[in-house]
Design a protein around this motif. Structure first.
Motif, short mmCIF file in Angstrom:
data_model
loop_
_atom_site.label_atom_id
_atom_site.label_comp_id
_atom_site.label_asym_id
_atom_site.label_seq_id
_atom_site.Cartn_x
_atom_site.Cartn_y
_atom_site.Cartn_z
N TYR A 175 0.86 -1.18 0.00
CA TYR A 175 0.00 0.00 0.00
C TYR A 175 0.90 1.23 0.00
CZ TYR A 175 -3.22 3.54 1.73
OH TYR A 175 -3.95 4.67 1.87
N TRP A 176 0.76 2.05 -1.04
CA TRP A 176 1.59 3.24 -1.15
C TRP A 176 0.79 4.52 -1.41
CZ3 TRP A 176 1.06 5.39 -5.95
CH2 TRP A 176 0.64 4.55 -6.97
N ALA A 177 -0.51 4.42 -1.45
CA ALA A 177 -1.34 5.60 -1.76
C ALA A 177 -1.12 6.74 -0.78
CB ALA A 177 -2.81 5.22 -1.80
N ASP A 178 -0.89 6.42 0.48
CA ASP A 178 -0.71 7.48 1.47
C ASP A 178 0.55 8.29 1.22
OD1 ASP A 178 0.82 5.19 2.09
OD2 ASP A 178 0.87 5.69 4.23
N ILE A 179 1.52 7.72 0.54
CA ILE A 179 2.77 8.43 0.25
C ILE A 179 2.56 9.43 -0.89
CG2 ILE A 179 5.14 8.15 -0.57
CD1 ILE A 179 5.04 5.33 0.76
N LEU A 180 1.84 9.02 -1.93
CA LEU A 180 1.70 9.85 -3.13
C LEU A 180 0.42 10.69 -3.16
CD1 LEU A 180 2.96 7.39 -5.86
CD2 LEU A 180 4.22 9.20 -4.70
N HIS A 181 -0.53 10.41 -2.31
CA HIS A 181 -1.82 11.09 -2.37
C HIS A 181 -1.71 12.62 -2.33
CE1 HIS A 181 -6.12 11.54 -2.14
NE2 HIS A 181 -5.94 12.37 -1.12
N ARG B 66 0.70 14.64 -3.31
CA ARG B 66 1.24 15.13 -4.57
C ARG B 66 0.26 14.91 -5.72
NH1 ARG B 66 7.20 12.82 -3.81
NH2 ARG B 66 6.64 11.68 -5.68
N GLN B 67 -0.47 13.81 -5.67
CA GLN B 67 -1.47 13.55 -6.70
C GLN B 67 -2.57 14.61 -6.66
OE1 GLN B 67 -3.08 9.50 -6.88
NE2 GLN B 67 -5.11 10.38 -7.03
N GLU B 68 -3.04 14.93 -5.48
CA GLU B 68 -4.09 15.95 -5.34
C GLU B 68 -3.59 17.32 -5.80
OE1 GLU B 68 -7.39 15.64 -4.48
OE2 GLU B 68 -6.96 13.50 -4.72
N GLN B 69 -2.33 17.64 -5.46
CA GLN B 69 -1.77 18.93 -5.90
C GLN B 69 -1.65 18.97 -7.41
OE1 GLN B 69 -1.08 21.71 -3.98
NE2 GLN B 69 -1.00 22.61 -6.03
N TYR B 70 -1.23 17.88 -8.02
CA TYR B 70 -1.14 17.83 -9.48
C TYR B 70 -2.51 18.06 -10.11
CZ TYR B 70 -1.17 15.96 -14.15
OH TYR B 70 -1.37 15.80 -15.49
#
Length: 79
Positions: free
Chosen positions: A48-54, A56-60
């Motif tokens: 599970y890695w969503a918490d790491i990238l979430h 940055r994904q939302e900012q993008y």
């Protein structure tokens, strides 16, 4: 007990939560048992890695939507 097989499940992009693979494992465990095999011989792990990238994904997505008439955030969630 030693294991004969290792299975890693890695989620794709999107909004995932820890435990996302549990329904899949439950189904596979049922099928493996139904074939007469011992599911305990399989080492099953979820990555599970969503918490790491979430963040940055939302900012993008906010940046992609800035200054545009299309609502990319809503469109992406719909797709």
């Amino acid at each position: 007990m030693s294991k004969d097989l290792a299975v890693l499940v890695i989620h794709g992009i999107g909004s995932q939560q820890p435990g996302f693979s549990r329904p899949m494992w439950d189904e596979l465990e049922h099928r493996i048992s139904g074939l007469g095999h011992d599911p305990d011989r399989i080492a099953w792990r979820e990555i599970y890695w969503a918490d790491i990238l979430h963040p940055r994904q939302e900012q993008y997505l906010r940046d992609a939507n800035a200054g545009n008439k299309l609502d990319y955030v809503r469109l992406r969630r719909f797709v």
